[in-house]
Each structure stands twice: as C-alpha cells, then as structure tokens.
Enzyme design. Structure first.
Site, PDB file in Angstrom:
ATOM      1  N   ALA A   9       1.060  -1.128  -0.249  1.00 51.56           N
ATOM      2  CA  ALA A   9       0.377   0.150   0.423  1.00 51.56           C
ATOM      3  C   ALA A   9       1.228   1.212  -0.192  1.00 51.56           C
ATOM      4  CB  ALA A   9      -1.250   0.373   1.225  1.00 51.56           C
ATOM      5  N   ARG A  15      -2.751   9.411 -10.260  1.00 49.41           N
ATOM      6  CA  ARG A  15      -3.891   9.001 -11.540  1.00 49.41           C
ATOM      7  C   ARG A  15      -5.277   9.393 -10.219  1.00 49.41           C
ATOM      8  NH1 ARG A  15      -5.211   5.073 -15.518  1.00 49.41           N
ATOM      9  NH2 ARG A  15      -4.120   3.686 -14.852  1.00 49.41           N
ATOM     10  N   LYS A  22      -3.968   7.065  -2.112  1.00 49.44           N
ATOM     11  CA  LYS A  22      -5.097   5.692  -2.563  1.00 49.44           C
ATOM     12  C   LYS A  22      -5.214   4.901  -1.977  1.00 49.44           C
ATOM     13  CE  LYS A  22      -3.791   2.972  -5.866  1.00 49.44           C
ATOM     14  NZ  LYS A  22      -3.490   3.064  -7.451  1.00 49.44           N
ATOM     15  N   GLY A 100      -3.672  -3.507  -1.395  1.00 44.74           N
ATOM     16  CA  GLY A 100      -4.368  -2.635  -0.504  1.00 44.74           C
ATOM     17  C   GLY A 100      -5.298  -1.858  -1.508  1.00 44.74           C
ATOM     18  N   GLY A 136       0.717  -7.934 -15.326  1.00 48.48           N
ATOM     19  CA  GLY A 136       1.838  -9.127 -15.878  1.00 48.48           C
ATOM     20  C   GLY A 136       0.628 -10.365 -16.990  1.00 48.48           C
ATOM     21  N   ASN A 224      -6.868   2.659  -9.500  1.00 45.01           N
ATOM     22  CA  ASN A 224      -5.684   3.593 -10.050  1.00 45.01           C
ATOM     23  C   ASN A 224      -6.542   5.133 -10.657  1.00 45.01           C
ATOM     24  OD1 ASN A 224      -3.629   1.491 -10.756  1.00 45.01           O
ATOM     25  ND2 ASN A 224      -4.653   0.753 -12.300  1.00 45.01           N
ATOM     26  N   ASN A 374     -49.547  12.400  23.438  1.00 50.36           N
ATOM     27  CA  ASN A 374     -49.820  12.280  22.052  1.00 50.36           C
ATOM     28  C   ASN A 374     -49.425  14.410  22.428  1.00 50.36           C
ATOM     29  OD1 ASN A 374     -51.207  13.041  19.279  1.00 50.36           O
ATOM     30  ND2 ASN A 374     -52.311  15.128  20.439  1.00 50.36           N
ATOM     31  N   ALA A 377     -48.836  19.297  17.387  1.00 53.99           N
ATOM     32  CA  ALA A 377     -47.870  20.051  16.568  1.00 53.99           C
ATOM     33  C   ALA A 377     -47.072  21.476  16.804  1.00 53.99           C
ATOM     34  CB  ALA A 377     -48.534  20.837  15.072  1.00 53.99           C
ATOM     35  N   SER A 402     -51.096  22.079  20.745  1.00 54.08           N
ATOM     36  CA  SER A 402     -50.334  22.712  19.697  1.00 54.08           C
ATOM     37  C   SER A 402     -49.091  24.231  19.949  1.00 54.08           C
ATOM     38  CB  SER A 402     -50.282  23.323  18.526  1.00 54.08           C
ATOM     39  OG  SER A 402     -51.266  22.050  18.271  1.00 54.08           O
TER      40      SER A 402
END
Ligand code: UD1
Ligand code: CA
Length: 453
Positions: A9, A15, A22, A100, A136, A224, A374, A377, A402
């Site tokens: 890593a 890039r 990275k 990594g 490879g 990458n 209850n 609001a 409320s």
C-alpha cells in the site's frame, strides 16, 4: 506454520489526483485498505504487515485494524515493497501477499490461495481476462505448468496475447520468499524490482506454481483512478442489491440503492428508490422504506413504515412504527411499538412510548415520553439552557397542545393536558390541565386603520 499477510500500500496513486493516499479512498463507506484487511482477516494471520510510503502518517492514523507497518520510502517496485516487510517474516511462516488497492477480493478466495502454498509449492491467484492489457501475463510450458510471469511492458507480442493474468496475490513460505527476493534485480523495462520475478526463480529451484482463479474477475480489479473506483463501487453495490433481493427484499430499482456497511434483513421488505444505508443496520420483516431515505447505524423493527425523505441515525425502532415523511431521528432515539413520528419532526436522545405520536413540526430532545402520549404540532422541548442539557419527562397518556414549549427539566404527570401555546417551566401533577396562555380579549369599537390618501 504461522500465517502472515503482507499488504502492499505504498503507491501514491497519481491518477487519483488527491492529497489522500490512494488506499484511503473509500468504497462503500470504508477505505479500500480496510476492505483488504477485513478480507484477509479470514486467514486469522498472526501478523499483517502493511507496506506504506506515500501519505504513510495518514494511513497509520486512519486504519484501526491491528497491523504492523513497514516503510517503503521510495517506490522501487512490488518486489522491493515486499522486501521492506521481511523483518516481520520468519522462515517457517506461510505468507499471503495482497494489494491495498484491490478491495473486492472475497475471503473465500484468500482461503483458496492460502491453501495452495507449502514448502514445494507457490500459490498464485491468476485470472482469465477478456482484456488483459496492463496486467502481468502467466507464461506456461507445453505441459501447462507455470514457468513465470512477464509484465506487459516486457512482454513479446505472442505473450501479450495470453489472457491468463496475474492478480498480484500469491502465497509462499517465508523461507522461499526471503531467498527469492534476495535474488531479483531491476533489469527490466520499468527498472523496478518485480515481485513477479520470484516465479521463474521458484521454477528453476524445482518448485511448482499452483494457480487458483477467483469466482469473479472483479475480485482482482485494482483501482488507479476515480473512474475505476466508481466502477468497483457499482459492482459492489450491485452485489449488495442482489444479496438483499435473494434474502427477501423487494427493491424498486436495484441500481438505486447504496449499502455502505453490514445490513441484516428480514423478509418481505420493500424499498423504494434512492435509499442509502451507512454503518451497521438491521431491518425487520415487513418493513417498507420510501424514496430518498438515509439510514445510519439503526435497528428497525418488523412492519415499520418509513416514509420518503427521512433521515435516521443511531435510532432503535420497535415494531409497527410510522416515521416521516421528512422525519429526522438522531442518535439515541428509541421508539416503542406503534409509535408515530410525522413530518418535520426531529427527535434526539429520546424514548417514545407505545403508541405515542409526535405528528408534526416538533423537536423532542433529551426526553422520556410514556405510552399513548400525543405531542401536538409545533411542540418544542427546550432542552438546552445555553450551557447544559436537561430532560423532559412526559408520563403516560399526556396530551400536549400545539405550539407548546416545554422548558426542561420538567415533568408532566400522567394523563395531564397542556393547553395549546403554553410555555411550561414547572412540573405538572398527574391528571391536570396546565395552560400559560394569556387571556383572550375582545375590543369593542376597534377599527382597522385606513391608508392615508
Ligand atoms: C502488478 C504486477 C502485475 C499484475 C498487477 C495486478 C508486478 C511487477 N506486477 O503490476 O503482474 O498483473 O500488479 O494489478 O508486481 N506498490 C508498492 N510499492 C512499489 C510498487 C507498488 O507498495 O514500489 C504497491 C502499489 O501501491 C499497489 C501494488 O503494489 O498497491 C501494485 O503496484 P502497481 O504499480 O499497481 O503494479 P502493476 O505495475 O500494476
Ligand atoms: Ca508499476
């Protein structure tokens, strides 16, 4: 034999165009390196050595796994990178080498690779690629035995046609690894010390190279660029979506869900589009989740309904609850069975009892709300005095009119009612009506002003 893992890593990841190394870039909410460390964890290695270089302090800071670090201050190739880890390797170790920046390798693939290695055998994870460009290539003799790996830049035209490609991952004994690495050089197109050169040394020393393929090619894909990172993210998300559906979850669109962490699910769950899960979540049977919800580190009980555009974090929800649309449940929210949290309601560090309702435009923080309460609001628990947080307790069967402000610390006794528009700063006993509203007046003979001409 002792199991050890080496993870490479040290690369910069030019890039990526990033100040961050990275391997720290995230996939599904977790760094790529953390994905790899989780994956190799299946081998239960005694030591995992992570070779770092670019941004090494940042890597050491962010990674929480217990690992040993090896520094590679100059990136002279993968062989050179592994050499930096050798002080942590003993002769009779069985070593797996991973990368990594290859985040999606299955644990079972690491196991299969590990199983190949013994004193006479080097294990190699190879893969057949439609387009092997850049990888490879695995060179085999007439008897199909691996004789070596040739890098893209060193490969002849015939070798470039080989589709069997090197993942980079391998398994080898400590003694062989040390011996071979001491004998590699950098006489190649890239003037790098290639780890891959150990294979021809192994063959000439009479060892066998045994290969195994991953179940899916993306298990060996490296990152990458941010474009490749996004591609792997999509692959991973597609896998998560498939797994959810296989486990009994209906997804309105499997391409519009993001799962960034472990999730456990019951069956007959329905999820609409654009739901993001982060951290560790568990979703019960029969749950329905509407569009555009973000759910973080939460536990959702059976048959609960989460309506669109709701955000839940660190919430524990029992069965048959209803949440949203546009609800925000913050850490420490606990809803009991059948509780209801409606639109534009914020709840934090609060328990809401069985069947209780907070239906509209409210803030309930640092509170304990009993059963069948209850909350009208526009109710606000005034939990913060500018220095400290205080608790609000609403006992069973309370009714809050409320637009009330409940100035904590305050307790409203069971069955009590608060008149709309009240500011309650003292405890209310059980079964009372409390109201702090100014008396309404009616002014006779009053006239509206008129505009002057
Ligand atoms: C390497 C393999 C290639 C394989 C490919 C798979 C060699 C010589 N080649 O090529 O056969 O198909 O991976 O992706 O091994 N790293 C270091 N220090 C270094 C160089 C690399 O830590 O000095 C790390 C990188 O951060 C990366 C990994 O090793 O995580 C692979 O390096 P990279 O340069 O991407 O290898 P490739 O040239 O792609
Ligand atoms: Ca390279």
């Amino acid at each position: 034999m002792t199991t050890k893992v080496i993870v490479l890593a040290a690369g910069k990841g030019t890039r990526m165009k990033s100040a961050k190394p990275k391997v720290l870039h995230h996939l599904a909410g977790k760094s790529m390196l953390a994905h790899v460390l989780d994956g190799v964890g299946v081998l239960e290695p005694e030591t995992t050595v992570v070779v770092i270089g670019h941004g090494s302090e940042m890597v050491q800071q962010e990674i929480e796994h217990s690992v040993s670090w090896a520094m590679q201050s100059e990136q002279l190739g993968t062989g050179h990178a592994v050499q930096q880890a050798l002080p942590h390797i003993e002769d009779n170790d069985k070593v797996v080498i991973a990368y990594g920046d290859v985040p999606l390798t299955r644990a079972s693939t690491f196991e299969a690779l590990y199983a190949l290695c013994d004193d006479k055998t080097v294990g190699l994870l190879s893969v057949i690629l439609d387009d092997p460009t850049g990888y490879g290539r695995i060179v085999r003799d007439a008897d199909n035995r691996v004789t070596g790996i040739v890098e893209q830049k060193d490969a002849s035209v015939e070798q470039q046609a080989i589709q069997e490609s090197n993942s980079g991952m391998l398994s080898i004994t400590g003694a062989r690894l040390k011996d071979f690495l001491a004998r590699i050089d950098n006489n190649n197109a890239q003037k790098e010390y290639y780890l891959t050169d150990i294979f021809k040394l192994a063959v000439s020393d009479g060892l066998t190279i045994e290969t195994v393929h991953p179940q899916d090619v993306w298990e060996v894909f490296g990152v990458n660029s941010r474009i490749q990172l996004a591609e792997l993210e999509r692959i991973h998300q597609n896998n998560c979506a498939t797994e959810l559906m296989e486990n009994g979850v209906t997804l309105r669109d499997p391409s519009r869900i993001d799962v960034r962490g472990p999730i456990t699910t019951g069956t007959d769950i329905e999820m609409d589009v654009n739901i993001v899960f982060e951290g560790v979540n568990s979703i019960g049977t029969g749950v329905k989740i509407g569009a555009n919800c973000v759910i973080i580190d939460s536990k959702i009980g059976d048959n609960t309904l989460i309506l669109p555009n709701s955000v839940l974090e660190g919430a524990t929800i029992a069965s048959g609850c209803s949440i949203g649309p546009y609800a925000r449940l913050r850490p420490g929210t606990e809803l009991a069975d059948g509780a209801k949290i409606g639109n534009f309601v914020e709840v934090k560090q609060a328990k809401i009892g069985d069947g209780s309702k907070v239906n509209h435009l409210s803030y309930v923080g640092d509170a304990e709300v009993g059963n069948n309460v209850n909350v009208g609001a526009g109710t606000i628990t005034c939990n913060y005095d500018g220095a400290n947080k205080h608790k609000t307790v609403l006992e069973d069967d309370v009714f809050i009119g409320s637009n009330s402000a409940l100035v904590a610390p305050v307790t409203i006794g069971s069955g009590s009612t608060i008149g709309a528009g009240s500011t309650i700063s003292k405890d209310v006993a059980a079964g009372k009506l409390a109201v702090t509203r100014a008396k309404q007046a009616q002014i006779d003979g009053w006239e509206r002003p008129e505009k002057k001409r």
